[in-house]
Design an enzyme around this catalytic site. Structure first.
Site, PDB file in Angstrom:
ATOM      1  N   ARG A   1     -32.533 -76.097  24.055  1.00 17.38           N
ATOM      2  CA  ARG A   1     -33.399 -77.310  23.730  1.00 17.38           C
ATOM      3  C   ARG A   1     -33.502 -78.178  25.401  1.00 17.38           C
ATOM      4  NH1 ARG A   1     -36.044 -76.581  19.445  1.00 17.38           N
ATOM      5  NH2 ARG A   1     -34.884 -75.860  17.675  1.00 17.38           N
TER       6      ARG A   1
ATOM      7  N   ARG B   1     -39.451 -60.778  24.488  1.00 22.18           N
ATOM      8  CA  ARG B   1     -38.915 -61.430  25.309  1.00 22.18           C
ATOM      9  C   ARG B   1     -37.336 -61.388  25.125  1.00 22.18           C
ATOM     10  NH1 ARG B   1     -39.076 -68.091  25.068  1.00 22.18           N
ATOM     11  NH2 ARG B   1     -39.151 -67.439  22.679  1.00 22.18           N
TER      12      ARG B   1
ATOM     13  N   TYR C   1     -32.013 -70.046  14.501  1.00 22.19           N
ATOM     14  CA  TYR C   1     -33.108 -70.141  13.618  1.00 22.19           C
ATOM     15  C   TYR C   1     -32.948 -69.020  12.317  1.00 22.19           C
ATOM     16  CZ  TYR C   1     -36.395 -73.444  15.782  1.00 22.19           C
ATOM     17  OH  TYR C   1     -36.861 -74.548  16.515  1.00 22.19           O
TER      18      TYR C   1
ATOM     19  N   TYR D   1     -47.187 -64.941  18.440  1.00 18.28           N
ATOM     20  CA  TYR D   1     -45.654 -65.431  18.707  1.00 18.28           C
ATOM     21  C   TYR D   1     -44.506 -64.803  18.463  1.00 18.28           C
ATOM     22  CZ  TYR D   1     -42.177 -68.779  19.367  1.00 18.28           C
ATOM     23  OH  TYR D   1     -40.796 -69.525  19.718  1.00 18.28           O
TER      24      TYR D   1
ATOM     25  N   GLU E   1     -46.705 -80.984  20.483  1.00 23.74           N
ATOM     26  CA  GLU E   1     -45.442 -80.557  20.988  1.00 23.74           C
ATOM     27  C   GLU E   1     -45.244 -81.405  22.367  1.00 23.74           C
ATOM     28  OE1 GLU E   1     -44.099 -76.641  20.681  1.00 23.74           O
ATOM     29  OE2 GLU E   1     -43.667 -76.546  22.990  1.00 23.74           O
TER      30      GLU E   1
HETATM   31  C1  3EB Z   1     -39.512 -75.255  18.235  1.00 24.02           C
HETATM   32  O1  3EB Z   1     -38.618 -75.982  18.446  1.00 24.02           O
HETATM   33  C2  3EB Z   1     -40.921 -75.242  18.784  1.00 24.02           C
HETATM   34  O2  3EB Z   1     -40.145 -69.994  22.230  1.00 24.02           O
HETATM   35  O3  3EB Z   1     -39.949 -70.515  23.993  1.00 24.02           O
HETATM   36  C3  3EB Z   1     -40.469 -74.811  21.660  1.00 24.02           C
HETATM   37  C4  3EB Z   1     -40.028 -74.413  22.982  1.00 24.02           C
HETATM   38  C5  3EB Z   1     -41.156 -73.876  21.018  1.00 24.02           C
HETATM   39  C6  3EB Z   1     -39.921 -73.287  23.435  1.00 24.02           C
HETATM   40  C7  3EB Z   1     -40.121 -70.786  22.861  1.00 24.02           C
HETATM   41  C8  3EB Z   1     -40.732 -72.410  21.219  1.00 24.02           C
HETATM   42  C9  3EB Z   1     -40.371 -72.350  22.589  1.00 24.02           C
HETATM   43  O4  3EB Z   1     -38.962 -74.165  17.804  1.00 24.02           O
HETATM   44  C10 3EB Z   1     -41.523 -74.054  19.431  1.00 24.02           C
END
Ligand code: 3EB
Length: 348
Positions: free
Chosen positions: A228, A161, A215, A154, A335
């Protein structure tokens, strides 16, 4: 079944079984994603881009067809490996790249190369066709949690990306699409499908969560690039694309090992996003009970627990499909992504 009257030109989403899919009309289909299904090309469908995702479907039917309709004339095209179909204001596209054909080199894994190829071709397509704004992206990566060549796959995906989006001149924070990134069976290709627009959507963040593009580095040297949620405004209605959402508050995973509690926390996050969208978008009245949800379950045995939590939180009007997929953090068991639609009054 009695359906709410559909405004003709607004984007519309249906999750169909194979039988419903085969009976469905094709005239205004913009694009399709199949889960564990075959492309089932039929008369009229030859031009429609179909993303083939190999995540197993849990419960109910064996196959799910995610059908995006646009309610207006559309034209199809292909650029390199990207198949697409577009209207005056939006474009659906998909691409699949296998790691075998992507060729690892001294510094980059095959997954990195496959991701780079997919995103470069997507961005080139959007630039050439003049739909510069990514609204929503779905990413399916084989063995997403496996450590290989010194890092988790990942994270390799996140690096590639981010680099590809930067190279195309796109934003890496703030104005970035809603997204999902899930695991897929070993040996399946990297599959990416997406919706893009001519005008920028409104991006919505969750007040309960740190933005993913902020993050801290403990989650990887290259942050994930997604919002989001993204809100599309068309004359006839609003569409809210809710990204893959999990049991994360702040930036930490909560309720380790407790599937029911993770599901409830995830639903609380989705409720917070809906409230935020309703707060920031004039005319928006999205409801938790009217969502179309795609639920990713890490362990199939958890399905009854997850299903019970959704039933009590969403009621009976929501559309919900369940897929088996690994989630991008090892400690997450569930998820949920969602799409919400809300019509606009003609004079609003
Ligand atoms: C998170 O909230 C969970 O890498 O595109 C959710 C939606 C998550 C998209 C992405 C990753 C992605 O971090 C993981």
């Amino acid at each position: 079944m009695l359906r709410p009257m559909r405004t003709p030109a607004a984007l519309h989403l249906d999750y169909l079984s194979l039988a419903e899919y085969q009976a469905a009309g094709w005239s205004d289909v913009l694009g399709v994603a199949t889960f564990n299904g075959l492309p089932q090309s039929r008369a009229g469908s030859a031009e429609v881009p179909i993303a083939q995702v190999s995540t197993p479907v849990l419960a109910g039917s064996e196959h799910v067809y995610e059908v995006w309709r646009c309610g207006q004339p559309a034209t199809s095209g292909q650029r390199q490996r990207v198949h697409f179909r577009r209207t005056e204001d939006m474009l659906f596209g998909c691409i699949a790249v296998t790691e075998k054909e992507a060729h690892a080199d001294m510094t980059h894994s095959a997954l990195h190369q496959a991701t780079t190829q997919a995103y470069r071709q997507i961005c080139a397509t959007l630039d050439a066709e003049s739909y510069p704004h990514l609204l929503r992206v779905w990413n399916y990566l084989p063995d997403i949690n496996v450590d290989a060549e010194g890092s988790e796959r990942y994270r390799q995906f996140n690096t590639a990306r981010q680099d590809a989006l930067r190279a195309s001149g796109r934003a890496l924070r703030g104005n970035v699409p809603a997204a999902s990134a899930l695991g897929a069976p070993s040996d399946s290709p990297v599959v990416v499908y997406f919706l893009a627009g001519r005008t920028a959507p409104t991006f919505v963040e969750n007040p309960r969560q740190v933005s993913a593009y902020h993050y801290p580095r403990e989650y990887g040297s290259h942050h994930p690039v997604f919002s989001r949620a993204a809100l599309l405004r068309q004359p006839e209605g609003l569409t809210l694309f809710i990204s893959g959402t999990a049991s994360i508050v702040g930036h930490r995973s909560l309720h380790i090992g407790d599937t029911a509690a993770q599901t409830r926390e995830t639903l609380t996050n989705i409720a917070a996003l809906i409230a935020e969208a309703n707060r920031v978008a004039p005319g928006a009245r999205f409801e938790l009970g009217a969502l179309a949800c795609k639920v990713y379950v890490r362990r199939p045995a958890d399905l009854p627990v997850i299903r019970a939590e959704l039933a009590s939180a969403l009621g009976e009007r929501a559309t919900v499909i369940y897929l088996q997929a690994d989630i991008c953090r090892q400690d997450l068991l569930v998820e949920i992504e969602a799409t919400a639609m809300c019509p606009l009054e003609a004079d609003a």
